[in-house]
Design a protein around this motif. Structure first.
Motif, short mmCIF file in Angstrom:
data_model
loop_
_atom_site.label_atom_id
_atom_site.label_comp_id
_atom_site.label_asym_id
_atom_site.label_seq_id
_atom_site.Cartn_x
_atom_site.Cartn_y
_atom_site.Cartn_z
N SER A 110 0.82 -1.20 0.00
CA SER A 110 0.00 0.00 0.00
C SER A 110 0.86 1.26 0.00
O SER A 110 1.87 1.32 0.71
CB SER A 110 -0.91 0.02 1.23
OG SER A 110 -1.64 1.22 1.30
N GLU A 111 0.42 2.25 -0.75
CA GLU A 111 1.06 3.57 -0.72
C GLU A 111 0.89 4.22 0.64
O GLU A 111 1.70 5.07 1.04
CB GLU A 111 0.45 4.49 -1.79
CG GLU A 111 0.94 4.25 -3.20
CD GLU A 111 2.37 4.71 -3.43
OE1 GLU A 111 2.96 5.41 -2.56
OE2 GLU A 111 2.92 4.35 -4.48
N GLU A 112 -0.16 3.83 1.37
CA GLU A 112 -0.43 4.41 2.68
C GLU A 112 0.69 4.13 3.68
O GLU A 112 0.78 4.80 4.71
CB GLU A 112 -1.76 3.89 3.24
CG GLU A 112 -2.97 4.40 2.49
CD GLU A 112 -4.27 4.03 3.18
OE1 GLU A 112 -4.33 4.06 4.43
OE2 GLU A 112 -5.21 3.70 2.46
N ARG A 121 2.68 0.58 10.45
CA ARG A 121 2.11 -0.13 9.30
C ARG A 121 1.30 -1.34 9.76
O ARG A 121 0.19 -1.58 9.31
CB ARG A 121 3.22 -0.61 8.35
CG ARG A 121 3.97 0.51 7.66
CD ARG A 121 5.07 -0.10 6.83
NE ARG A 121 5.85 0.89 6.12
CZ ARG A 121 6.66 0.60 5.11
NH1 ARG A 121 6.83 -0.66 4.72
NH2 ARG A 121 7.33 1.55 4.50
N THR A 167 5.59 -0.83 0.73
CA THR A 167 5.09 0.14 -0.22
C THR A 167 5.28 -0.44 -1.61
O THR A 167 6.06 -1.39 -1.78
CB THR A 167 5.86 1.48 -0.12
OG1 THR A 167 7.22 1.23 -0.51
CG2 THR A 167 5.81 2.07 1.29
N ALA A 227 3.89 4.50 3.06
CA ALA A 227 5.04 5.36 2.78
C ALA A 227 5.30 6.30 3.95
O ALA A 227 4.39 6.96 4.46
CB ALA A 227 4.82 6.15 1.50
#
Length: 76
Positions: free
Chosen positions: A34-36, A45, A71, A38
């Motif tokens: 997930s980009e979330e 996370r 990511t 980053a």
């Protein structure tokens, strides 16, 4: 719980590029991209992913879930 049910919970709770769940019906492993993630530390996370399945853990429907978070850049 099934692998698909866990995958659906994670996908419903996070904006993901990929979720893969494997398990034997009692112990599961999730690989979540997930980009979330980053800029977030590993513990943050994992907390994000656990939050998506917390009701199932609290109810006892989900007993053991190990999580690997990446990511999209880390996955390549």
């Amino acid at each position: 719980m099934t692998e698909l049910e866990i995958k659906n919970l994670i996908e419903a709770g996070l904006n993901t590029q990929s979720v893969e769940v494997r398990g034997d019906g009692h112990h599961f492993e999730a690989i979540v991209i997930s980009e979330e993630f980053a800029g977030k530390r590993p513990v943050a996370r994992q907390q994000m992913v656990y939050a998506t399945v917390q009701p199932e853990i609290a109810s006892g429907n989900l007993h053991a879930l190990s999580i690997k978070t990446l990511t999209p850049a880390e996955a390549n």
